[in-house]
Design an enzyme around this catalytic site. Sequence first.
Site, short mmCIF file in Angstrom:
data_model
loop_
_atom_site.label_atom_id
_atom_site.label_comp_id
_atom_site.label_asym_id
_atom_site.label_seq_id
_atom_site.Cartn_x
_atom_site.Cartn_y
_atom_site.Cartn_z
N ARG A 11 0.82 -1.21 0.00
CA ARG A 11 0.00 0.00 0.00
C ARG A 11 0.85 1.27 0.00
O ARG A 11 0.41 2.34 -0.37
CB ARG A 11 -0.94 0.02 1.21
CG ARG A 11 -1.86 -1.17 1.29
CD ARG A 11 -2.68 -1.38 0.01
NE ARG A 11 -3.68 -2.43 0.17
CZ ARG A 11 -3.44 -3.72 -0.02
NH1 ARG A 11 -2.26 -4.14 -0.38
NH2 ARG A 11 -4.42 -4.60 0.13
N ASP A 59 17.41 6.72 24.95
CA ASP A 59 16.52 7.30 25.97
C ASP A 59 17.07 7.01 27.35
O ASP A 59 17.58 5.94 27.62
CB ASP A 59 15.10 6.74 25.83
CG ASP A 59 14.12 7.57 26.66
OD1 ASP A 59 13.44 8.44 26.07
OD2 ASP A 59 14.06 7.39 27.90
N ASP A 129 12.41 15.96 25.27
CA ASP A 129 11.41 16.79 25.93
C ASP A 129 12.06 18.04 26.53
O ASP A 129 11.49 18.66 27.40
CB ASP A 129 10.69 15.99 27.03
CG ASP A 129 11.67 15.48 28.07
OD1 ASP A 129 12.90 15.67 27.91
OD2 ASP A 129 11.22 14.87 29.06
N GLU A 132 17.74 21.76 26.42
CA GLU A 132 19.14 21.42 26.68
C GLU A 132 19.62 20.38 25.64
O GLU A 132 20.63 20.57 24.95
CB GLU A 132 19.19 20.80 28.08
CG GLU A 132 20.54 20.79 28.73
CD GLU A 132 20.90 22.16 29.24
OE1 GLU A 132 20.04 22.86 29.79
OE2 GLU A 132 22.07 22.52 29.05
N CYS A 190 5.33 19.66 29.23
CA CYS A 190 4.11 18.87 29.49
C CYS A 190 3.96 18.57 30.97
O CYS A 190 2.91 18.11 31.41
CB CYS A 190 4.05 17.61 28.64
SG CYS A 190 5.57 16.73 28.50
N CYS A 247 24.61 33.56 13.43
CA CYS A 247 24.21 32.49 14.36
C CYS A 247 25.41 31.87 15.05
O CYS A 247 26.39 31.49 14.40
CB CYS A 247 23.43 31.41 13.60
SG CYS A 247 23.03 29.98 14.61
N CYS A 250 25.29 27.75 13.57
CA CYS A 250 25.50 27.38 12.17
C CYS A 250 26.36 28.37 11.40
O CYS A 250 26.86 28.04 10.32
CB CYS A 250 24.17 27.12 11.46
SG CYS A 250 23.14 28.56 11.16
#
Length: 344
Positions: A11, A59, A129, A132, A190, A247, A250
């Site tokens: 598909r 993680d 999340d 940093e 959150c 910047c 970059c």
Amino acid sequence: MNAREIERYSRQILFGGIGEAGQERLLRASAVIVGCGAMGAAVANLLVRAGIGTLRLIDRDFVEPSNLQRQSLYSESDARENLPKAVAAERRLIAINSAARVEGIVTDLTAENARDLLSGFPLILDGTDNFETRFLINDASIALNVPWIYAAAVASSGVTMTIFPGETPCLACLLESDGAQLGAGAEETCDTAGILNAAVNVIASIEATEAMKILIGDRSGLHGRLISFDVWRNEFRAIRAARNPQCRACARKEFRYLEGEAQPHITMCGRDSVQIHERGRHLDLGELNRRLGPTASDVRGNDFLLRFRVNSYQVTVFPDGRVIVKGTRDPAVARSLYARYIGA
Ligand SMILES: [Zn+2]
């Protein structure tokens, strides 16, 4: 592709943007996801189902009951067993697609290990999340000359932007410039404003689709904007952001985060937790378990972590020397528990 692969991905192959050639590239492609909470889990699920060949997940956290509302790879048994998210995600993703090479790494991405852990992948995906870690990824992306996709969600909205070093604006162009275009997710977390699972999934879907375009080599299809969407108000915005010629990251190549100057050993981690990360320290959890005194209660462990309770604090210890103290926002309290139970 063999007949089984052609059937499995039929598909997606039918979709003109992918086709057989795109699917073949995807099956050979790889990416690394930093953070496997709600965003990282949603992106990993989409990419592994779409047939990405290799995926590394990094993680530092473990599964808790309050994650299950939105972190779609985890189950109640993962929370009961205190499994690290990287381990639980790896198991679930391999069950979903046994042909994918999925590698979960339980650690905190830091200035010391970022180059090692992110090198060798053509794309870095944001599942973190906190800013940093995002600024660390941004530095590493520019230093390694590898694109990354920024993605964040909080409350009912989220933002995402695809970053090619030296070509598009980077995260520092957006957030460190004067009059910075702060997107949703940049001020609140959150843990303070809550989060709707659908807000994460909208942004994760855009992030995963951008990733697929990059991995099959179709850069003409990239959105090229700072995109935000609020699922509660149904507000969609797409801003064409500009590079900052001055910047820090970059343009001037000052990698403050990658060089470790900006990263403290103690970080806040959620609403009422403090993380202490002593660098390069390896802890023997079995030995630690034996020497915990009678003041520690509720001692529980598995192959990946040891957890115990002291008064109202919950202490979780990882073999790489990391400790998360839940029940305080005070670094001094966390430090004193660390010194007392883990050793200075
Ligand atoms: Zn920049």
